[in-house]
Enzyme design. Structure first.
Site, PDB file in Angstrom:
ATOM      1  N   LEU A  28       0.809  -1.214   0.000  1.00 37.22           N
ATOM      2  CA  LEU A  28       0.000   0.000   0.000  1.00 37.22           C
ATOM      3  C   LEU A  28       0.845   1.269   0.000  1.00 37.22           C
ATOM      4  CD1 LEU A  28      -2.643  -1.086   2.662  1.00 37.22           C
ATOM      5  CD2 LEU A  28      -2.686  -1.468   0.177  1.00 37.22           C
ATOM      6  N   ASP A  29       0.252   2.310  -0.555  1.00 35.15           N
ATOM      7  CA  ASP A  29       0.899   3.626  -0.520  1.00 35.15           C
ATOM      8  C   ASP A  29       0.267   4.457   0.592  1.00 35.15           C
ATOM      9  OD1 ASP A  29      -1.566   4.502  -1.516  1.00 35.15           O
ATOM     10  OD2 ASP A  29      -0.820   4.804  -3.542  1.00 35.15           O
ATOM     11  N   GLY A  30       0.620   5.720   0.666  1.00 37.02           N
ATOM     12  CA  GLY A  30       0.125   6.606   1.708  1.00 37.02           C
ATOM     13  C   GLY A  30      -1.375   6.845   1.668  1.00 37.02           C
ATOM     14  N   HIS A  51      -4.124   2.450  -0.703  1.00 37.96           N
ATOM     15  CA  HIS A  51      -4.408   1.491  -1.772  1.00 37.96           C
ATOM     16  C   HIS A  51      -3.097   1.026  -2.394  1.00 37.96           C
ATOM     17  CE1 HIS A  51      -3.880   4.788  -4.638  1.00 37.96           C
ATOM     18  NE2 HIS A  51      -4.846   5.448  -4.052  1.00 37.96           N
TER      19      HIS A  51
END
Length: 142
Positions: A17-19, A22
């Site tokens: 996941l990113d910030g 997602h």
């Protein structure tokens, strides 16, 4: 499912996941690669042509469409098939879907060439390798 299609499943983990919570766009490339590894795992008769490392399959183009965000805990399936076989290149088509609802997450077309590692040049897709690939071709649905 058509035996020319491979199916690999995976669960989205926190490190994917990113910030924004997602799956980071670059992680989808890893998911696609997992699909290709699974494709060859399912076809040892094809994989044996590449076991020595020469020739190699080399990606020369990748086009990806991001359809929806996948999030932590999603179970995904990566569907992989050979969609086109030319004289000097071939195209693999991938679809990533969420297993729970079947929703499309991403799809991609990867073009590859055969690469003669010893001579450092691409080579035609012919002979035993072509014979192994031809029955596996399943064109991309329109």
């Amino acid at each position: 499912m058509d035996n020319r299609i491979s199916r690999v499943t995976l669960r989205v983990r926190g490190y994917h996941l990113d910030g924004y919570g997602h799956v980071n766009n670059a992680r989808y490339l890893e998911f696609l690669e997992e699909g290709r590894w699974g494709y060859f795992d399912d076809r040892p008769e094809l994989a044996r042509h590449f076991a020595s490392g020469n020739p190699a399959l080399v990606a020369v183009n990748l086009n990806i469409n991001y359809r929806q965000a996948a999030v932590g805990g999603d179970d995904l399936e990566v569907l992989t098939r050979v969609a086109e076989l030319g004289h000097r290149s071939a195209r693999i088509h991938h679809e990533i879907r969420r297993i729970g609802d079947g929703q499309p997450i991403a799809d991609a077309d990867l073009t590859f060439v055969l690469f003669d590692v010893r001579n450092q040049q691409s080579m035609p897709i012919e002979g035993e390798i072509r014979q192994a690939l031809e029955p596996l071709v399943l064109p991309k649905e329109a």
